[in-house]
Design an enzyme around this catalytic site. Structure first.
Site, PDB file in Angstrom:
ATOM      1  N   GLY B  16       0.853  -1.184   0.000  1.00  0.00           N
ATOM      2  CA  GLY B  16       0.000   0.000   0.000  1.00  0.00           C
ATOM      3  C   GLY B  16       0.889   1.235   0.000  1.00  0.00           C
ATOM      4  N   PHE B 119     -12.238  19.437   5.930  1.00  0.00           N
ATOM      5  CA  PHE B 119     -12.511  18.095   6.440  1.00  0.00           C
ATOM      6  C   PHE B 119     -12.792  18.212   7.925  1.00  0.00           C
ATOM      7  CE2 PHE B 119     -11.313  13.670   4.872  1.00  0.00           C
ATOM      8  CZ  PHE B 119     -11.853  13.848   3.621  1.00  0.00           C
ATOM      9  N   GLN B 240     -11.818   3.082  14.693  1.00  0.00           N
ATOM     10  CA  GLN B 240     -12.641   4.170  14.160  1.00  0.00           C
ATOM     11  C   GLN B 240     -13.843   3.653  13.387  1.00  0.00           C
ATOM     12  OE1 GLN B 240     -11.186   7.167  10.992  1.00  0.00           O
ATOM     13  NE2 GLN B 240     -11.514   8.325  12.862  1.00  0.00           N
ATOM     14  N   HIS B 242     -16.423   5.025  10.798  1.00  0.00           N
ATOM     15  CA  HIS B 242     -16.631   6.177   9.912  1.00  0.00           C
ATOM     16  C   HIS B 242     -18.108   6.523   9.926  1.00  0.00           C
ATOM     17  CE1 HIS B 242     -16.647   8.785   6.448  1.00  0.00           C
ATOM     18  NE2 HIS B 242     -15.329   8.752   6.411  1.00  0.00           N
ATOM     19  N   LEU B 252     -17.833   3.095   1.732  1.00  0.00           N
ATOM     20  CA  LEU B 252     -17.507   4.401   2.303  1.00  0.00           C
ATOM     21  C   LEU B 252     -18.038   5.561   1.447  1.00  0.00           C
ATOM     22  CD1 LEU B 252     -15.692   6.106   4.284  1.00  0.00           C
ATOM     23  CD2 LEU B 252     -13.882   5.818   2.615  1.00  0.00           C
ATOM     24  N   GLU B 255     -15.712  11.678   3.846  1.00  0.00           N
ATOM     25  CA  GLU B 255     -15.953  12.861   4.667  1.00  0.00           C
ATOM     26  C   GLU B 255     -15.956  14.115   3.779  1.00  0.00           C
ATOM     27  OE1 GLU B 255     -14.042  12.506   8.414  1.00  0.00           O
ATOM     28  OE2 GLU B 255     -13.465  14.602   8.433  1.00  0.00           O
ATOM     29  N   ARG B 286     -14.537  12.427  13.692  1.00  0.00           N
ATOM     30  CA  ARG B 286     -15.347  11.268  13.309  1.00  0.00           C
ATOM     31  C   ARG B 286     -16.003  10.550  14.486  1.00  0.00           C
ATOM     32  NH1 ARG B 286     -11.589   8.758   8.465  1.00  0.00           N
ATOM     33  NH2 ARG B 286     -12.130  10.368   6.946  1.00  0.00           N
ATOM     34  N   HIS B 353     -14.002   1.249  10.185  1.00  0.00           N
ATOM     35  CA  HIS B 353     -13.224   1.884   9.128  1.00  0.00           C
ATOM     36  C   HIS B 353     -11.717   1.790   9.320  1.00  0.00           C
ATOM     37  CE1 HIS B 353     -12.410   4.644   5.889  1.00  0.00           C
ATOM     38  NE2 HIS B 353     -11.913   5.574   6.681  1.00  0.00           N
ATOM     39  N   GLU B 387      -1.303   1.893   8.710  1.00  0.00           N
ATOM     40  CA  GLU B 387      -2.398   1.507   9.590  1.00  0.00           C
ATOM     41  C   GLU B 387      -2.015   0.363  10.518  1.00  0.00           C
ATOM     42  OE1 GLU B 387      -6.119   1.083   7.528  1.00  0.00           O
ATOM     43  OE2 GLU B 387      -7.187   0.443   9.324  1.00  0.00           O
ATOM     44  N   ARG B 398      -8.593   9.153  14.802  1.00  0.00           N
ATOM     45  CA  ARG B 398      -7.858   9.724  13.671  1.00  0.00           C
ATOM     46  C   ARG B 398      -8.707  10.782  12.976  1.00  0.00           C
ATOM     47  NH1 ARG B 398      -7.824   8.955   8.287  1.00  0.00           N
ATOM     48  NH2 ARG B 398      -9.121   7.086   8.222  1.00  0.00           N
TER      49      ARG B 398
END
Lengths: 230, 587, 111
Positions: B16, B119, B240, B242, B252, B255, B286, B353, B387, B398
């Site tokens: 990633g 955000f 978390q 979301h 998802l 945001e 969040r 999330h 992550e 977060r």
């Protein structure tokens, strides 16, 4: 709903065969959900998948003769019996899993990265919204392989023809005002195979799950080549 | 049986954004790097990040990194380590520019600069007006960044092992990491990858919950490998949710949808966030928004025939803005809900999330573990970023837009530190075959046949247990039941068998090993949650409703043996600026 | 056959020749439609005009070029064995060249 899936395990099967399953579906069931249901009944059934929402590009398969992503194809909208096969034109590893090595090799070959000759500033390189708009319809490619796997020119010459996916990316960088590699990109694509095997069959744009148009991108490359020649 | 071996300077597990940014740094420094990924790199879950990446560029509104730091500390509910947060916020602008130079097609402003959107949890001037700090490429920022990083690695000629699954870390008797045993998925053959230094960048473990925004591959493999190597996981109780997952399905909705001006409504058509966060409203952080939605639904103000969701209204933005800034989520809502957000609101509900916790590291990405009286001793040769790691910059919650930043900043930092490490550690240490045998046993365990539990069923049961007993609202009784049920699932896992023992592309075997990893992490999560007797950030206890800085301003460390928990202090002292002392957190 | 400009040159030949063939077809079509009585005499007279001789020669030239690019493409797509392909392409060149010579002789034979 009746679903017929392609089966082949090189360890046990002499020949590939089709196996039929009856799956209960709703109007919301995606092909991927149906394949997962099949895998639950027969854990040896094998296919790739990951994000389940059409952004990772793992589950490109051939659905009723047309390439697409299993996770964003509603099964109820398909003609019964649904026939699921691996993408054509790529070697089959097992069941729906194909070997995409060649496909990614072609992608690497177009130098899919910004080429800069001049030093970069300490802030961002400027790009107007209009210049940025030129990258729309290009950068969204998820490399699922639906296009190249549906292109007869790519089937006949997968080792020499770059294929629609790689050429779309080639144009993505040619179209980027920050890129300074136009000359070498065009030189690299010269010759009868890499670009010019495209006979504008346009299967690529028909199957692209992201609605992109590689044929058009290829046309742009040819025009740019011509412009640079004269 | 002899297992083939390949040797590299550095091994990166996971492709990633974090892994690829690190491998790029290493490749550019002429280190030989192997990147192992169980999927083709551009399938990694960074690809699904939508909204953007935070950096105080001040392209739209006034901004500076110090305000960003304040917001991040406050967002973390003061559990974030302030030195790491300062480091990240200071590096942000430079790294966004660097990504732009790599070719990331950021959306643009009329003056040609990078587009930034507001955000959640962002403010100017330490808690003042809303800031606009999130650099975005429409709503496909993660895709754009991941592809650009992969492309840069092509340029740098990084060595990729695509579709190889990491079974376990290899370590010698001193605990030094020697590389990993991996499985080539296509052939089913194991391979030893020997490396002088190893980086875990395997992402989160959202699959421990039933409804989640994560991909099937997000099974916390690196975290579980660390646990099995005797290392702890930090702050696992903080998971978390979301606020805006597509109700019932989990996909998802960024945001950024609220950043562009969307807002939430309950069944009375009330803009209920005004009650929960009078100042920031829908752009509170969040944990606050998720709890607010869950509360609305619990108190009977949810929408739909079952009253089980709220609505995200976007139609007032107009088709042009939606097509320009939020094109992918429009398509997604159409595909999965038959809802066109240009005309009607989207049903949403909080969805699992992001794993705030993870493998404890310092700000160089070095994995650290307590030893004797010292709370942080580096594990020789082992790094972790993204992550799967816990630096900790996210603390108890977060902020949106900080995870893409986290992976790029600490991916690069870890890469740099690994280069230094390689200068001092020029030779491979002798391979420890006992460690290889142990890792092989993990693989061979699945050769067992006969009757027993099946993997998909066990996975479903685990996800249900975690959702019911370790969700948004927790208390002692619920969590205790969760612990019992998870231990039961652990016992059932021992009796699980596979129906497919073939070698070639055996995904059933991979899924079994992934489930082992998930269960380890789920157990870590529920134990950590049971132990923390306060409410902080995403960890919300109905029996301890307040934050308790006197007793609980500390990181938890969960160890797999005996499900033991230890604690270590939060690093409150930043690198250069004054610390932000804990304050009441209101939005 | 991987020379510089080869791809774009062939692509261009195919397009330009196609345009000429199309235009010439219209031109010759006009002759047939606008001429009331078509017999050997009028046909011979039309062909023997110098301008038409040139246009006809050009037509056959472009037609053969067009055919060459097209057939070569098909051979490259489907015939992967290098030896067979070489023999095939050589034979096609020979055939097309023979046609070209024959056509030149015919057109030159008209006085």
């Amino acid at each position: 709903m009746r679903i017929s899936v392609y089966r082949y395990n090189p360890e046990t099967d002499a020949e590939p065969y089709m196996e039929t399953f009856d799956i209960e579906v709703s109007s919301e069931t995606m092909v991927r959900d149906a394949l997962l249901e099949i895998k639950e009944r027969d854990p040896t059934f094998t296919f790739r998948h990951s994000c389940g929402e059409g952004v990772c590009g793992s589950d490109a398969i051939n659905i009723n003769g047309s390439n697409g992503l299993g996770c964003v194809t509603k099964i109820a909208e398909l003609k019964e019996p649904v026939e699921i096969r691996p993408m054509p034109g790529m070697p089959i590893i097992r069941d729906l899993v194909v070997d995409m090595t060649q496909f990614f090799q072609q992608y690497r070959a177009v130098k899919p990265y910004i080429i800069r000759k001049d030093p970069v500033p300490e802030v961002e390189l400027k790009q107007t919204p209009e210049e940025r708009d030129k990258l729309d319809g290009l950068y969204e490619c998820i490399l699922c392989g639906c296009c190249s796997g549906s292109c007869p020119s790519y089937w006949w010459n997968p080792d020499k023809f770059r294929g629609p996916a790689a050429l779309l990316q080639s144009w993505r960088f040619l179209a980027d005002n920050r890129d300074q590699g136009t000359e070498e990109r065009l030189d690299e694509l010269d010759g009868p195979y890499k670009l010019f095997r495209c006979h504008t069959i346009m299967n690529c744009m028909d199957v692209c799950p992201k609605g992109l148009n590689p044929t058009k991108a290829i046309g742009h490359i040819k025009q740019l080549m011509l412009k640079n020649m004269v | 049986m002899s297992i083939p071996k390949r040797s590299f300077d550095a091994l990166v597990i996971g492709a990633g954004g974090g892994g690829l940014r690190a491998s790029l740094q290493l490749s550019q420094a002429d280190a030989s790097v192997a990147v192992v990924s169980k999927v083709f790199p551009t399938r990694s879950h960074t690809v699904a990040a939508q909204g953007g990446m935070n950096a105080a560029l001040a392209n739209v509104l006034p901004d500076n990194w110090h305000w960003h730091m304040f917001d991040t500390v406050k967002g973390s509910d003061y559990l974030g380590d302030q030195d790491a947060i300062e480091y990240m916020c200071r590096a942000a602008a430079k790294l966004v520019y660097e990504l732009e130079h790599f070719g990331v097609p950021f959306s643009r402003l009329d003056n040609g600069k990078i587009y930034q959107r507001p955000f959640g949890g962002q403010s100017q001037n330490f808690g003042g007006d809303q800031a606009a700090r999130t650099c975005a490429a429409a709503d496909r920022t993660g895709h754009a960044i991941l592809h650009s990083l992969y492309q840069q690695n092509i340029r740098a000629k990084t060595h990729f092992f695509d579709e190889y699954f990491a079974i376990d870390l290899l370590q010698d008797d001193d605990g030094t990491i020697l590389g990993a045993l991996v499985l080539e998925i296509e052939t089913g053959e194991p391979l030893i990858i020997e490396a002088k230094t190893t980086l875990l960048a395997t992402g989160g473990a959202g699959q421990i919950f039933r409804t989640n925004t994560n991909a099937k591959i997000n099974t916390g493999d690196g975290m579980a490998m660390a646990l099995r190597a005797g290392l702890p996981l930090q702050d696992m109780e903080f998971f978390q949710f979301h606020p805006t997952g597509i109700a019932g399905r989990g996909m998802l909705i960024t945001e950024g949808a609220r950043g562009e001006g969307g807002y939430l409504l309950n069944k009375d058509g009330e803009r209920f966030m005004e009650r929960y966060a009078p100042h920031a409203k829908d752009l509170a952080s969040r944990d606050v928004v998720s709890r607010a939605i869950a509360t609305e639904v619990r108190e009977g103000r949810g929408c739909g025939p079952n009253g089980d969701h709220v609505l995200l209204k976007l139609d007032h933005l107009g088709e042009e803005v939606i097509n320009k800034r939020l094109p992918s989520i429009r398509t997604m809502a159409k595909t999965f809900m038959n809802v066109d957000m240009v005309y009607e609101p989207v049903p949403v509900f909080p969805t699992a999330h992001y794993t705030m916790g993870g493998i404890p590291t310092n700000r160089y990405g070095q994995v650290v573990t307590p030893m004797g009286n010292t709370s942080e001793v580096e594990v020789d040769g082992l790094y972790a970023v993204g992550e799967c790691a816990c630096v900790s910059v996210h603390g108890a919650n977060r902020l949106g837009g900080n995870s893409l930043l986290d992976i790029v900043v600490f991916g690069r930092a870890a890469g740099n530190h690994m280069i230094e490490y390689l200068k001092e550690n020029r030779y491979h240490r002798p391979m420890n075959m006992d460690s290889v045998d142990k890792a092989m046993a993990r693989l061979q365990r699945w050769d067992k046949s006969g009757d027993g539990e099946t993997i998909p069923e066990l996975k479903r049961d685990m996800q249900k247990v975690m959702e019911e007993y370790c969700g948004v609202f927790r208390n002692d009784e619920i969590l205790r039941t969760g612990v019992e049920k998870m231990r039961d699932i652990q016992r059932r896992l021992e009796n699980a068998v596979l129906a497919d023992h073939s070698k070639v592309f055996n995904t059933a075997r991979i899924e079994a090993m992934e489930l082992e990893n998930l269960i380890d992490i789920a157990v870590a999560t529920v134990y950590s949650a049971l132990s923390r007797k306060e409410s902080r950030g995403a960890h919300s206890r109905m029996d301890y409703t307040e934050r308790d800085d006197v007793h609980w301003l500390k990181h938890s460390l969960y160890f797999k043996d005996d499900n033991r928990l230890e604690y270590k202090p939060v690093r409150m002292k930043p690198m250069t600026v004054e610390a932000f002392p804990p304050k009441a957190r209101v939005y | 056959m991987n020379g510089r400009g080869d791809g774009i040159r062939n692509w261009l030949i195919q397009r330009i020749s196609a345009i000429y063939i199309a235009l010439f077809t219209i031109y010759i079509g006009y002759f047939f439609l606008s001429t009331e009585l078509i017999n050997y005499q009028t046909w011979y007279g039309w062909v023997s005009q110098t301008i038409n001789k040139i246009l006809i020669s050009l037509f056959f030239f472009t037609l053969l070029m067009h055919a060459w690019v097209g057939i070569r493409d098909v051979v490259m797509d489907y015939v992967h064995n290098i030896t067979i392909r070489f023999i095939l392409l050589t034979a096609i060149i020979g055939l097309l060249a023979a046609m070209a010579i024959w056509l030149i002789l015919i057109v030159q034979g008209v006085r």
